[in-house]
Design an enzyme around this catalytic site. Structure first.
Site, PDB file in Angstrom:
ATOM      1  N   CYS A   1      22.010  47.052 -25.430  1.00 57.39           N
ATOM      2  CA  CYS A   1      21.745  47.876 -26.612  1.00 57.39           C
ATOM      3  C   CYS A   1      20.294  48.206 -26.939  1.00 57.39           C
ATOM      4  CB  CYS A   1      22.406  47.248 -27.816  1.00 57.39           C
ATOM      5  SG  CYS A   1      24.202  47.315 -27.665  1.00 57.39           S
TER       6      CYS A   1
ATOM      7  N   ASN B   1      32.352  51.991 -26.253  1.00 54.13           N
ATOM      8  CA  ASN B   1      30.980  52.032 -25.749  1.00 54.13           C
ATOM      9  C   ASN B   1      30.313  53.382 -26.040  1.00 54.13           C
ATOM     10  OD1 ASN B   1      33.241  52.313 -24.012  1.00 54.13           O
ATOM     11  ND2 ASN B   1      31.914  52.690 -22.273  1.00 54.13           N
TER      12      ASN B   1
ATOM     13  N   VAL C   1      10.312  37.749 -19.705  1.00 46.10           N
ATOM     14  CA  VAL C   1      10.214  38.728 -18.619  1.00 46.10           C
ATOM     15  C   VAL C   1      10.592  40.123 -19.101  1.00 46.10           C
ATOM     16  CG1 VAL C   1      10.474  37.345 -16.549  1.00 46.10           C
ATOM     17  CG2 VAL C   1      12.494  37.861 -17.931  1.00 46.10           C
TER      18      VAL C   1
HETATM   19  P1  NAD Z   1      32.101  47.415 -24.139  1.00 45.70           P
HETATM   20  O1  NAD Z   1      31.798  48.350 -23.052  1.00 45.70           O
HETATM   21  O2  NAD Z   1      32.119  45.940 -23.877  1.00 45.70           O
HETATM   22  O3  NAD Z   1      33.552  47.753 -24.757  1.00 45.70           O
HETATM   23  C1  NAD Z   1      33.964  49.038 -25.084  1.00 45.70           C
HETATM   24  C2  NAD Z   1      35.450  49.162 -24.754  1.00 45.70           C
HETATM   25  O4  NAD Z   1      35.926  50.408 -25.242  1.00 45.70           O
HETATM   26  C3  NAD Z   1      35.766  49.150 -23.253  1.00 45.70           C
HETATM   27  O5  NAD Z   1      36.621  48.062 -22.956  1.00 45.70           O
HETATM   28  C4  NAD Z   1      36.427  50.512 -22.992  1.00 45.70           C
HETATM   29  O6  NAD Z   1      37.466  50.447 -22.056  1.00 45.70           O
HETATM   30  C5  NAD Z   1      36.957  50.844 -24.373  1.00 45.70           C
HETATM   31  N1  NAD Z   1      37.223  52.272 -24.567  1.00 45.70           N
HETATM   32  C6  NAD Z   1      36.401  53.321 -24.305  1.00 45.70           C
HETATM   33  N2  NAD Z   1      36.999  54.469 -24.660  1.00 45.70           N
HETATM   34  C7  NAD Z   1      38.218  54.141 -25.155  1.00 45.70           C
HETATM   35  C8  NAD Z   1      39.293  54.903 -25.695  1.00 45.70           C
HETATM   36  N3  NAD Z   1      39.204  56.229 -25.816  1.00 45.70           N
HETATM   37  N4  NAD Z   1      40.399  54.254 -26.106  1.00 45.70           N
HETATM   38  C9  NAD Z   1      40.488  52.907 -26.002  1.00 45.70           C
HETATM   39  N5  NAD Z   1      39.494  52.140 -25.510  1.00 45.70           N
HETATM   40  C10 NAD Z   1      38.371  52.754 -25.092  1.00 45.70           C
HETATM   41  O7  NAD Z   1      31.095  47.734 -25.320  1.00 45.70           O
HETATM   42  P2  NAD Z   1      30.535  46.741 -26.440  1.00 45.70           P
HETATM   43  O8  NAD Z   1      29.423  45.928 -25.903  1.00 45.70           O
HETATM   44  O9  NAD Z   1      31.676  46.073 -27.124  1.00 45.70           O
HETATM   45  O10 NAD Z   1      29.877  47.800 -27.442  1.00 45.70           O
HETATM   46  C11 NAD Z   1      30.660  48.651 -28.239  1.00 45.70           C
HETATM   47  C12 NAD Z   1      29.769  49.334 -29.255  1.00 45.70           C
HETATM   48  O11 NAD Z   1      29.202  48.350 -30.121  1.00 45.70           O
HETATM   49  C13 NAD Z   1      28.584  50.089 -28.655  1.00 45.70           C
HETATM   50  O12 NAD Z   1      28.357  51.238 -29.423  1.00 45.70           O
HETATM   51  C14 NAD Z   1      27.426  49.119 -28.822  1.00 45.70           C
HETATM   52  O13 NAD Z   1      26.190  49.792 -28.942  1.00 45.70           O
HETATM   53  C15 NAD Z   1      27.769  48.435 -30.112  1.00 45.70           C
HETATM   54  N6  NAD Z   1      27.231  47.069 -30.253  1.00 45.70           N
HETATM   55  C16 NAD Z   1      27.277  46.197 -29.204  1.00 45.70           C
HETATM   56  C17 NAD Z   1      26.825  44.887 -29.373  1.00 45.70           C
HETATM   57  C18 NAD Z   1      26.861  43.884 -28.249  1.00 45.70           C
HETATM   58  O14 NAD Z   1      26.368  42.775 -28.441  1.00 45.70           O
HETATM   59  N7  NAD Z   1      27.427  44.182 -27.087  1.00 45.70           N
HETATM   60  C19 NAD Z   1      26.370  44.472 -30.631  1.00 45.70           C
HETATM   61  C20 NAD Z   1      26.355  45.394 -31.676  1.00 45.70           C
HETATM   62  C21 NAD Z   1      26.804  46.683 -31.476  1.00 45.70           C
HETATM   63  C1  UGA Z   2      20.802  42.403 -30.083  1.00 46.04           C
HETATM   64  C2  UGA Z   2      20.531  42.148 -31.566  1.00 46.04           C
HETATM   65  O1  UGA Z   2      19.909  40.868 -31.708  1.00 46.04           O
HETATM   66  C3  UGA Z   2      21.825  42.190 -32.372  1.00 46.04           C
HETATM   67  O2  UGA Z   2      21.537  42.050 -33.762  1.00 46.04           O
HETATM   68  C4  UGA Z   2      22.513  43.528 -32.125  1.00 46.04           C
HETATM   69  O3  UGA Z   2      23.748  43.561 -32.820  1.00 46.04           O
HETATM   70  C5  UGA Z   2      22.747  43.715 -30.650  1.00 46.04           C
HETATM   71  O4  UGA Z   2      21.487  43.643 -29.939  1.00 46.04           O
HETATM   72  C6  UGA Z   2      23.327  45.049 -30.288  1.00 46.04           C
HETATM   73  O5  UGA Z   2      23.250  45.988 -31.059  1.00 46.04           O
HETATM   74  O6  UGA Z   2      23.838  45.083 -29.175  1.00 46.04           O
HETATM   75  P1  UGA Z   2      21.694  40.949 -28.042  1.00 46.04           P
HETATM   76  O7  UGA Z   2      21.139  42.063 -27.229  1.00 46.04           O
HETATM   77  O8  UGA Z   2      23.074  40.513 -27.786  1.00 46.04           O
HETATM   78  O9  UGA Z   2      21.615  41.333 -29.602  1.00 46.04           O
HETATM   79  O10 UGA Z   2      20.770  39.652 -27.892  1.00 46.04           O
HETATM   80  P2  UGA Z   2      19.303  39.269 -28.443  1.00 46.04           P
HETATM   81  O11 UGA Z   2      19.322  37.858 -28.829  1.00 46.04           O
HETATM   82  O12 UGA Z   2      18.815  40.229 -29.432  1.00 46.04           O
HETATM   83  O13 UGA Z   2      18.421  39.382 -27.123  1.00 46.04           O
HETATM   84  C7  UGA Z   2      18.152  40.633 -26.518  1.00 46.04           C
HETATM   85  C8  UGA Z   2      17.134  40.431 -25.402  1.00 46.04           C
HETATM   86  O14 UGA Z   2      15.853  40.115 -25.944  1.00 46.04           O
HETATM   87  C9  UGA Z   2      17.470  39.288 -24.445  1.00 46.04           C
HETATM   88  O15 UGA Z   2      17.148  39.667 -23.135  1.00 46.04           O
HETATM   89  C10 UGA Z   2      16.580  38.166 -24.932  1.00 46.04           C
HETATM   90  O16 UGA Z   2      16.294  37.234 -23.924  1.00 46.04           O
HETATM   91  C11 UGA Z   2      15.352  38.934 -25.340  1.00 46.04           C
HETATM   92  N1  UGA Z   2      14.515  38.217 -26.332  1.00 46.04           N
HETATM   93  C12 UGA Z   2      15.012  37.912 -27.552  1.00 46.04           C
HETATM   94  C13 UGA Z   2      13.212  37.902 -26.006  1.00 46.04           C
HETATM   95  O17 UGA Z   2      12.733  38.206 -24.890  1.00 46.04           O
HETATM   96  N2  UGA Z   2      12.434  37.269 -26.924  1.00 46.04           N
HETATM   97  C14 UGA Z   2      12.900  36.943 -28.165  1.00 46.04           C
HETATM   98  O18 UGA Z   2      12.138  36.371 -28.968  1.00 46.04           O
HETATM   99  C15 UGA Z   2      14.225  37.273 -28.477  1.00 46.04           C
END
Ligand code: NAD
Ligand code: UGA
EC number: 1.1.1.22
Length: 463
Positions: free
Chosen positions: A275, A89, A269
């Protein structure tokens, strides 16, 4: 011999991404996902995975114990791996310099130190986490300064673009896979090695190669552009409500322009999720650090508008309920930040509930996937001055009809499909009159609800 892959961080990205790499790579890969969180790893090894994501169970079941492993033994996995994804994270900093804006990269740095300390062979280290531009440089410095003699590290940027709720589909058929690396011969060889892993299922023409900094910045840019579209349509929704225009019609009309495209134009809303806000603020901080205040202001406005949209909707509920919601039961349908996920991080529902609790409303919440304890935790986080108010004001129901029964208003906050098909006629009989329904996701049949007798309030149009 299979390519040995380790992923540090078993969260929403590391877990699904590496499960799909294991599925698609088959015998060619051995994937170990590690995390310091024992509970999370235990859940990945159980029948109840730590995250809800359509299709994920099937993928994990097919590979777990064969070429996919979940473990807390970070050191062994690092030692064995040739490729190491860092997928931890990177939240917004809550302390010190850049508080409330910059990304907190301490977990990324801690991974780099662990990798440097325990590596007994050279590795390719891949930034999967979303990081500030030029984080690869920091990683390289820490790794090289702390490693054993003769060991080298190649750093790649490979940001993830999956969206929650559609993660498996997005991973199976990505629009593109982005890999950034150094332009040197070694850098290109590292890029090719990672490309081979994705090429087990992604057509090569969709695997994009750039320099490291372009890749890091493209991730922030993509999220900023996506969020900007939502803020743009939400800004239009406010104008629609006062002019008789209908935001869905406006979205359709502009989306048919092929230059604009139809996706991400659903008024709501407000966007949530872990993210969008974090990454835009990260971009704002970057622009400020580069002494580009106009650029910073431009992107900050996307977040400001989102906060406004949440507040505006809460105020509308209060105004319609005769300017007082104190002691009135208000039912929130949906708590997740979008449908098909149990994730509530930065969900608009949290802030709308906060505004309503500030006014003394009794809130009942129903969400098909969010756990009871998570809702309590989130509502306490916005009730710091009076955490006891959550017990006093909030009830969390497992039956939607119980949640709606007797409510002065029903408020749709997440676009779960099941909300469309409820028997609102039956619900209407139980409600004090005038009965109100607020559709914050534009999913309900508004004319049908009106014919039942509801007062219907919708984002972006007057019904
Ligand atoms: P998350 O919080 O669900 O998972 C991160 C995990 O990393 C946790 O389980 C935590 O315990 C672990 N962690 C932290 N420090 C650690 C360490 N030193 N050693 C081992 N484990 C460790 O986060 P996430 O939603 O998977 O996001 C991860 C990254 O990916 C973020 O940078 C986020 O911005 C990016 N990202 C997230 C999404 C998404 O949809 N959630 C999409 C694209 C990119
Ligand atoms: C978003 C991006 O879509 C991913 O490409 C990216 O990898 C990710 O963030 C990330 O970096 O974490 P996510 O947040 O999982 O993905 O979901 P989205 O579908 O993008 O929706 C984000 C928010 O926008 C939600 O609350 C959704 O309801 C809202 N949304 C989405 C709207 O209000 N209107 C829309 O037309 C689309």
């Amino acid at each position: 011999m299979p390519t040995k892959i380790c992923c540090i961080g078993a969260g929403y990205v590391g877990g699904p991404t590496c499960s799909v790499i294991a599925l698609k790579g088959g015998d060619n890969v051995k994937v170990t996902v590690v995390d310091i969180n024992q509970e999370r790893i235990d859940a990945w090894n159980s029948d109840e995975l730590p995250i809800y994501e359509p299709g994920l169970d099937e993928v994990v079941k097919q590979c777990r114990g064969k070429n996919l492993f979940f473990s807390t033994d970070v050191v062994s996995a690092v030692k064995e791996a040739e490729l190491i994804f860092v997928s931890v994270n990177t939240p917004t900093k809550s302390y010190g310099i850049g508080k409330g804006c910059a990304a907190d990269v301490r977990y990324v740095e801690s991974c780099a130190r662990t990798i440097a300390e325990h590596s007994e062979s050279s590795k390719i280290v891949i930034e999967k986490s979303t990081v500030p531009a030029r984080t690869a440089e920091t990683l390289q410095k820490i790794l090289q300064a702390n490693c054993r003699d003769g060991i080298t590290f190649d750093i790649l940027s490979n940001p993830e673009f999956l969206a929650e709720g559609t993660a498996i589909k997005d991973l199976f058929e990505p629009d593109r896979v982005l890999i950034g690396g150094e332009q040197s011969e070694r850098g290109q060889a590292a890029i090719e090695k990672l490309t081979e892993v994705y090429a087990y299922w992604v057509p090569r023409e969709r695997i994009l190669h750039t320099n490291t900094w372009s890749s890091e910045l493209s991730k922030l840019a993509a999220n900023a552009f996506l969020a900007q579209r939502i803020s743009s349509i939400n800004a239009m929704s406010a104008i629609c409500e006062s002019t008789g225009a209908d935001v869905s019609e406006v979205a359709r009309a502009i989306g048919m322009d092929s230059r604009l495209g139809s996706k991400f134009l659903r008024a709501s809303v407000g966007f949530g999720g872990s993210c969008f806000q974090k990454d835009i603020l990260n971009l704002v901080y970057l622009a400020e650090s580069l002494n580009l205040p106009e650029v910073a202001d431009y992107w900050r406005q996307v977040v400001t508008l989102n906060d406004y949209q949440e507040r505006r909707f809460s105020r509308r509920i209060i105004r319609c309920l005769f300017n007082t919601v104190s002691t009135k039961k208000i039912c929130l349908l949906g708590f997740a930040f979008k449908k098909d996920t149990g994730d509530t991080r930065e969900s608009a529902a949290i802030y709308i509930a906060q505004h309503l609790m500030d006014e003394g409303a009794n809130i009942s919440v129903y969400d098909p996937k969010v756990k009871h304890a998570q809702i309590v935790h989130d509502l306490k986080s916005v009730s710091r001055d009076d955490p006891a108010r959550v017990e006093r004001l909030v009830s969390i129901e497992t039956d939607p009809y119980a949640a709606m029964s007797g409510a002065h208003a029903i408020v749709v906050l997440t676009e779960w499909d099941e909300f469309v098909d409820y028997d609102y006629k039956k619900v209407y009989e139980t409600l004090p009159k005038p009965a109100y329904i607020f559709d914050g996701r534009l999913i309900l049949d508004h004319s049908k609800l009106k014919s039942i007798g509801f007062n219907v309030e919708v984002i972006g149009k007057s019904v």
